[in-house]
Write a protein that holds these residues in place. Sequence first.
Motif, PDB file in Angstrom:
ATOM      1  N   PHE A 169      84.145 143.954 -65.659  1.00  0.00           N
ATOM      2  CA  PHE A 169      84.671 142.837 -66.446  1.00  0.00           C
ATOM      3  C   PHE A 169      84.008 141.523 -66.026  1.00  0.00           C
ATOM      4  O   PHE A 169      83.654 140.688 -66.859  1.00  0.00           O
ATOM      5  CB  PHE A 169      86.185 142.726 -66.257  1.00  0.00           C
ATOM      6  N   ALA A 170      83.843 141.339 -64.721  1.00  0.00           N
ATOM      7  CA  ALA A 170      83.260 140.097 -64.212  1.00  0.00           C
ATOM      8  C   ALA A 170      81.820 139.916 -64.674  1.00  0.00           C
ATOM      9  O   ALA A 170      81.387 138.797 -64.987  1.00  0.00           O
ATOM     10  CB  ALA A 170      83.331 140.074 -62.682  1.00  0.00           C
ATOM     11  N   SER A 171      81.072 140.989 -64.732  1.00  0.00           N
ATOM     12  CA  SER A 171      79.666 140.911 -65.121  1.00  0.00           C
ATOM     13  C   SER A 171      79.476 140.912 -66.630  1.00  0.00           C
ATOM     14  O   SER A 171      78.389 140.606 -67.129  1.00  0.00           O
ATOM     15  CB  SER A 171      78.888 142.086 -64.519  1.00  0.00           C
ATOM     16  N   ASN A 208      85.838 145.224 -73.616  1.00  0.00           N
ATOM     17  CA  ASN A 208      86.801 145.619 -74.639  1.00  0.00           C
ATOM     18  C   ASN A 208      88.196 145.074 -74.378  1.00  0.00           C
ATOM     19  O   ASN A 208      89.172 145.534 -74.963  1.00  0.00           O
ATOM     20  CB  ASN A 208      86.868 147.149 -74.756  1.00  0.00           C
ATOM     21  N   ASP A 209      88.313 144.074 -73.491  1.00  0.00           N
ATOM     22  CA  ASP A 209      89.600 143.441 -73.253  1.00  0.00           C
ATOM     23  C   ASP A 209      89.959 142.529 -74.417  1.00  0.00           C
ATOM     24  O   ASP A 209      89.088 141.924 -75.054  1.00  0.00           O
ATOM     25  CB  ASP A 209      89.586 142.665 -71.938  1.00  0.00           C
ATOM     26  N   ILE A 210      91.236 142.402 -74.698  1.00  0.00           N
ATOM     27  CA  ILE A 210      91.710 141.586 -75.807  1.00  0.00           C
ATOM     28  C   ILE A 210      91.578 140.111 -75.455  1.00  0.00           C
ATOM     29  O   ILE A 210      92.055 139.658 -74.407  1.00  0.00           O
ATOM     30  CB  ILE A 210      93.169 141.936 -76.141  1.00  0.00           C
ATOM     31  N   SER A 211      90.908 139.351 -76.315  1.00  0.00           N
ATOM     32  CA  SER A 211      90.726 137.907 -76.148  1.00  0.00           C
ATOM     33  C   SER A 211      90.049 137.537 -74.825  1.00  0.00           C
ATOM     34  O   SER A 211      90.288 136.459 -74.291  1.00  0.00           O
ATOM     35  CB  SER A 211      92.077 137.181 -76.262  1.00  0.00           C
ATOM     36  N   GLN A 224      90.635 138.335 -71.884  1.00  0.00           N
ATOM     37  CA  GLN A 224      91.565 137.986 -70.808  1.00  0.00           C
ATOM     38  C   GLN A 224      91.107 138.520 -69.460  1.00  0.00           C
ATOM     39  O   GLN A 224      91.097 137.792 -68.458  1.00  0.00           O
ATOM     40  CB  GLN A 224      92.970 138.504 -71.147  1.00  0.00           C
ATOM     41  N   MET A 225      90.722 139.795 -69.399  1.00  0.00           N
ATOM     42  CA  MET A 225      90.315 140.356 -68.118  1.00  0.00           C
ATOM     43  C   MET A 225      88.955 139.827 -67.683  1.00  0.00           C
ATOM     44  O   MET A 225      88.714 139.646 -66.477  1.00  0.00           O
ATOM     45  CB  MET A 225      90.282 141.889 -68.195  1.00  0.00           C
ATOM     46  N   ARG A 226      88.065 139.571 -68.618  1.00  0.00           N
ATOM     47  CA  ARG A 226      86.767 139.010 -68.240  1.00  0.00           C
ATOM     48  C   ARG A 226      86.938 137.621 -67.632  1.00  0.00           C
ATOM     49  O   ARG A 226      86.321 137.290 -66.612  1.00  0.00           O
ATOM     50  CB  ARG A 226      85.830 138.964 -69.456  1.00  0.00           C
ATOM     51  N   ASN A 227      87.778 136.802 -68.239  1.00  0.00           N
ATOM     52  CA  ASN A 227      87.994 135.457 -67.713  1.00  0.00           C
ATOM     53  C   ASN A 227      88.616 135.501 -66.317  1.00  0.00           C
ATOM     54  O   ASN A 227      88.269 134.699 -65.440  1.00  0.00           O
ATOM     55  CB  ASN A 227      88.892 134.658 -68.659  1.00  0.00           C
ATOM     56  N   ILE A 228      89.533 136.442 -66.107  1.00  0.00           N
ATOM     57  CA  ILE A 228      90.184 136.556 -64.797  1.00  0.00           C
ATOM     58  C   ILE A 228      89.204 137.104 -63.758  1.00  0.00           C
ATOM     59  O   ILE A 228      89.067 136.558 -62.662  1.00  0.00           O
ATOM     60  CB  ILE A 228      91.419 137.465 -64.901  1.00  0.00           C
ATOM     61  N   ALA A 229      88.511 138.196 -64.095  1.00  0.00           N
ATOM     62  CA  ALA A 229      87.615 138.832 -63.128  1.00  0.00           C
ATOM     63  C   ALA A 229      86.463 137.924 -62.740  1.00  0.00           C
ATOM     64  O   ALA A 229      86.012 137.933 -61.587  1.00  0.00           O
ATOM     65  CB  ALA A 229      87.080 140.147 -63.692  1.00  0.00           C
ATOM     66  N   ARG A 230      85.966 137.120 -63.687  1.00  0.00           N
ATOM     67  CA  ARG A 230      84.876 136.194 -63.369  1.00  0.00           C
ATOM     68  C   ARG A 230      85.305 135.153 -62.341  1.00  0.00           C
ATOM     69  O   ARG A 230      84.481 134.668 -61.556  1.00  0.00           O
ATOM     70  CB  ARG A 230      84.416 135.482 -64.642  1.00  0.00           C
ATOM     71  N   ALA A 231      86.580 134.797 -62.384  1.00  0.00           N
ATOM     72  CA  ALA A 231      87.070 133.757 -61.472  1.00  0.00           C
ATOM     73  C   ALA A 231      87.510 134.317 -60.124  1.00  0.00           C
ATOM     74  O   ALA A 231      87.753 133.548 -59.190  1.00  0.00           O
ATOM     75  CB  ALA A 231      88.230 133.002 -62.123  1.00  0.00           C
ATOM     76  N   MET A 232      87.616 135.642 -60.001  1.00  0.00           N
ATOM     77  CA  MET A 232      88.034 136.252 -58.739  1.00  0.00           C
ATOM     78  C   MET A 232      86.861 136.342 -57.777  1.00  0.00           C
ATOM     79  O   MET A 232      85.717 136.550 -58.188  1.00  0.00           O
ATOM     80  CB  MET A 232      88.608 137.650 -58.984  1.00  0.00           C
ATOM     81  N   THR A 233      87.157 136.187 -56.499  1.00  0.00           N
ATOM     82  CA  THR A 233      86.125 136.368 -55.486  1.00  0.00           C
ATOM     83  C   THR A 233      85.942 137.870 -55.233  1.00  0.00           C
ATOM     84  O   THR A 233      86.841 138.673 -55.516  1.00  0.00           O
ATOM     85  CB  THR A 233      86.520 135.688 -54.174  1.00  0.00           C
ATOM     86  N   PRO A 234      84.801 138.283 -54.683  1.00  0.00           N
ATOM     87  CA  PRO A 234      84.634 139.706 -54.321  1.00  0.00           C
ATOM     88  C   PRO A 234      85.726 140.204 -53.398  1.00  0.00           C
ATOM     89  O   PRO A 234      86.174 141.356 -53.516  1.00  0.00           O
ATOM     90  CB  PRO A 234      83.259 139.725 -53.647  1.00  0.00           C
ATOM     91  N   GLN A 235      86.175 139.352 -52.488  1.00  0.00           N
ATOM     92  CA  GLN A 235      87.237 139.751 -51.568  1.00  0.00           C
ATOM     93  C   GLN A 235      88.547 139.978 -52.316  1.00  0.00           C
ATOM     94  O   GLN A 235      89.280 140.940 -52.033  1.00  0.00           O
ATOM     95  CB  GLN A 235      87.434 138.685 -50.488  1.00  0.00           C
ATOM     96  N   GLU A 236      88.860 139.128 -53.299  1.00  0.00           N
ATOM     97  CA  GLU A 236      90.093 139.296 -54.074  1.00  0.00           C
ATOM     98  C   GLU A 236      90.046 140.570 -54.908  1.00  0.00           C
ATOM     99  O   GLU A 236      91.055 141.245 -55.078  1.00  0.00           O
ATOM    100  CB  GLU A 236      90.305 138.070 -54.968  1.00  0.00           C
TER     101      GLU A 236
END
Length: 272
Positions: free
Chosen positions: A228-230, A235-238, A240-252
């Motif tokens: 999702f981050a990359s 296929n996430d709706i709107s 949502q998961m891409r926006n969240i995963a991009r903002a998460m650190t690798p550690q998170e």
Amino acid sequence: MMSTRDLFTFRNGHFKIGVGITAAMLVVTAIAGFIVLPFAQPWVQFANVWDAICSAAGVPRRAASVTAPEQSMRLSEVVLTSHTLSRPSQEAIGRGATLAQRCAICHGPTGISRADSPNLAGQYAAVIYKELHDFRSGARTNAVMSPFAVNLTDQEIADLANYYAYLPRLPAYHPTPLLPKPNIVIYGAPIRGIAPCGACHGSLDNKTGSPWLEGQSEAYMKAQLQAFASGERRNDISQQMRNIARAMTPQEIEQAAAYYASQPPDIVKAVD
């Protein structure tokens, strides 16, 4: 003696200097807070300065910041509601059980994977229904699932979803030691626009289309968050998961995956 009216005018040198210093401080603070600090985060990539300003202000990043190749790829066309597959018949579950024999090599004969494929027993029917549709349409791709799903009919997809949702949730084959909840799961990261994971994936309150995660494979969940981050998975709706995963650190990402993998699932049936 200077009158009060003259005191707060630009004819007063002291007033002019005070206003200038205040304005300079505001400009420096704004530049530091909205531009310098966002770009100082190594785990976040911004397309331009305006993208960084929007992120610092708590405004979702614009669609224009998404790379052109990702925009040209297929997106999910599935529409879900709280009533999607909510009342399956026994006949549908029986047909799904027959179809699921082809899925057992990866997802286990009881819907619990011995490898790093997702566990499907007790998963919400709407989740399986959406993912199979996305694999069939190309909105989500996988070397194993895409060829399997491409020949499924709408009825077969619904039957499979109803069957797996009917099965009881069971403990995973390879559980990790029970871990405490990390901050990203409990609180999210509001400054970076990350809601707590439980806001969508909670055991008691679940957002339609969001899977339950307890007891899933740590390697699988980590791989999906990274995808999702990359933008590899889209296929996430709107978004949502891409926006969240991009903002998460690798550690998170590692902490969230490890935590959910360590949690035993609720031993209940997802379908009455």
